[in-house]
Design a protein around this motif. Structure first.
Motif, PDB file in Angstrom:
ATOM      1  N   ARG A   1       0.806  -1.219   0.000  1.00  0.00           N
ATOM      2  CA  ARG A   1       0.000   0.000   0.000  1.00  0.00           C
ATOM      3  C   ARG A   1       0.842   1.273   0.000  1.00  0.00           C
ATOM      4  N   THR A   2       2.152   1.168  -0.089  1.00  0.00           N
ATOM      5  CA  THR A   2       2.986   2.362  -0.004  1.00  0.00           C
ATOM      6  C   THR A   2       4.163   2.273  -0.957  1.00  0.00           C
ATOM      7  N   THR A   3       4.597   3.434  -1.420  1.00  0.00           N
ATOM      8  CA  THR A   3       5.857   3.543  -2.159  1.00  0.00           C
ATOM      9  C   THR A   3       6.836   4.449  -1.419  1.00  0.00           C
ATOM     10  N   ASN A   4       6.523   4.755  -0.167  1.00  0.00           N
ATOM     11  CA  ASN A   4       7.404   5.589   0.644  1.00  0.00           C
ATOM     12  C   ASN A   4       8.665   4.793   0.982  1.00  0.00           C
ATOM     13  N   PRO A   5       9.836   5.247   0.555  1.00  0.00           N
ATOM     14  CA  PRO A   5      11.051   4.452   0.802  1.00  0.00           C
ATOM     15  C   PRO A   5      11.377   4.304   2.283  1.00  0.00           C
TER      16      PRO A   5
END
Length: 348
Positions: A21-25
């Motif tokens: 649900r995320t692409t936040n590194p």
């Protein structure tokens, strides 16, 4: 006694749901760190205990390939052009695809985020492969699935056996004085490792088949058809619900409704199919409070991320046009940290 393998699979898959649900590194890095800490702290002396490192290296390879494919084939474009490659003209029917051309910082970041997300998913699965005993997982299979047990044996044991085979082959080569490294060593290791891992999996499947694993009693044809229909409908509902959960675009009410309906149908079919196996289990694996804590910690990590994503919270999906500086979202980060609970309740 180690934890039930089903608890580890639930923990890893739910942690993977959070990563999907995320692409936040920063958040993805936190998921990888949590999975790695649990895999190291709860590992055993089993041959497949080193599987996490193998999956992590595979994830790094996927990140590199995703970036290389973007550089060569293009994708997201932006104003910050870093360099320009010679572009090869393509025919009109290949419109939308290019070979070479300008490479922007925005596109590279987008490719890096996507590759990191996929690498994180592999890291979660790798942690499960390092912690869950595949043979104990087969003992816990529902009786309705015994007929496909041989295929399941091969599927579930191939990855752990690959790790064990690689260690054995490397040790044998070192004992023979062969200290080759790099690409040459990989070429000479690949075939014997694959062959040995597959042979071990097939030998286990043959041993189970020779001991009558998967044989069923005679039941009415109507019961068999009803069981098959319930299991098939349940699995379809689960697959569609899981796809919606991972995709993040569908309504959460529809997604969880399909998951609950699919799970209910599948459970009904499995319980009905259990009557086809007139045998009891010897020393079945118990499900204790430790297993509930492990599975629940993964559920909290997934629920926190899904909740923030469904409510439109910021910080989960990174913008690359314009470039956005990542910040760590508080609620999903706390949920992922809860997934460290297996370290506190692990047993030996």
């Amino acid at each position: 006694m180690t934890l039930h393998p089903g608890a580890w699979w639930l923990w890893g898959l739910l942690l993977a749901v959070a990563a999907s649900r995320t692409t936040n590194p920063l958040l993805l890095g936190l998921v990888i760190a949590v999975a790695g800490l649990v895999a190291v702290a709860c590992r055993t002396e089993a041959p497949w205990a080193d599987a996490y490192g193998v999956f992590l290296k595979l994830g790094l390879l996927i990140i590199a390939l995703r970036v290389v494919f973007h550089v060569l084939l293009g994708g997201i474009t932006g104003e910050t052009v870093l360099f320009t490659l010679p572009e090869i003209p393509l025919p009109s029917w290949a419109k939308g695809i290019r070979l070479g051309g300008p490479v922007s910082a925005e596109g590279l970041l987008f490719a890096l985020y996507q590759g990191l997300q996929l690498a994180t998913l592999l890291g979660c699965i790798g942690a499960v492969n390092a912690l869950a005993n595949p043979k104990r997982a087969l003992r816990s299979m529902p009786a309705a699935l015994y007929e496909v047990s041989v295929a399941v044996v091969v599927a579930l044991t191939t990855a752990p056996q690959l790790v064990a085979s690689a260690k054995a082959v490397r040790k044998a080569r070192r004992l023979r004085g062969d200290g080759a490294r790099g690409w040459r060593a990989l070429r000479t290791l690949l075939v014997p490792v694959l062959e040995d891992a597959l042979d071990r999996s097939l030998a286990l499947a043959a041993a189970m088949d020779s001991r009558g694993y998967g044989r069923t009693a005679s039941v009415p044809a109507g019961t068999r058809r009803l069981t098959s229909a319930l299991v098939l409908a349940g699995l379809i509902g689960l697959c569609v619900g899981i796809y919606g959960l991972l995709d993040g675009q569908a309504s959460p009410y529809v997604t969880f409704g399909l998951l609950l309906a699919g799970a209910g149908l599948a459970i009904a079919g499995l319980r009905l199919g259990a009557k086809r196996v007139p045998r009891t289990r010897y020393r079945p694996d118990p499900w204790r409070w430790q297993e509930s804590v492990v599975a629940g910690s993964g559920a909290i990590a997934a629920a926190a991320t899904v909740f923030v994503s469904a409510s439109g919270g910021s910080g989960l999906v990174m913008s690359v046009v314009p470039i956005e500086v990542p910040t760590l979202p508080l609620i999903p980060a706390l949920g992922v940290l809860v997934a460290l609970a297996p370290i506190a309740v692990r047993t030996r």
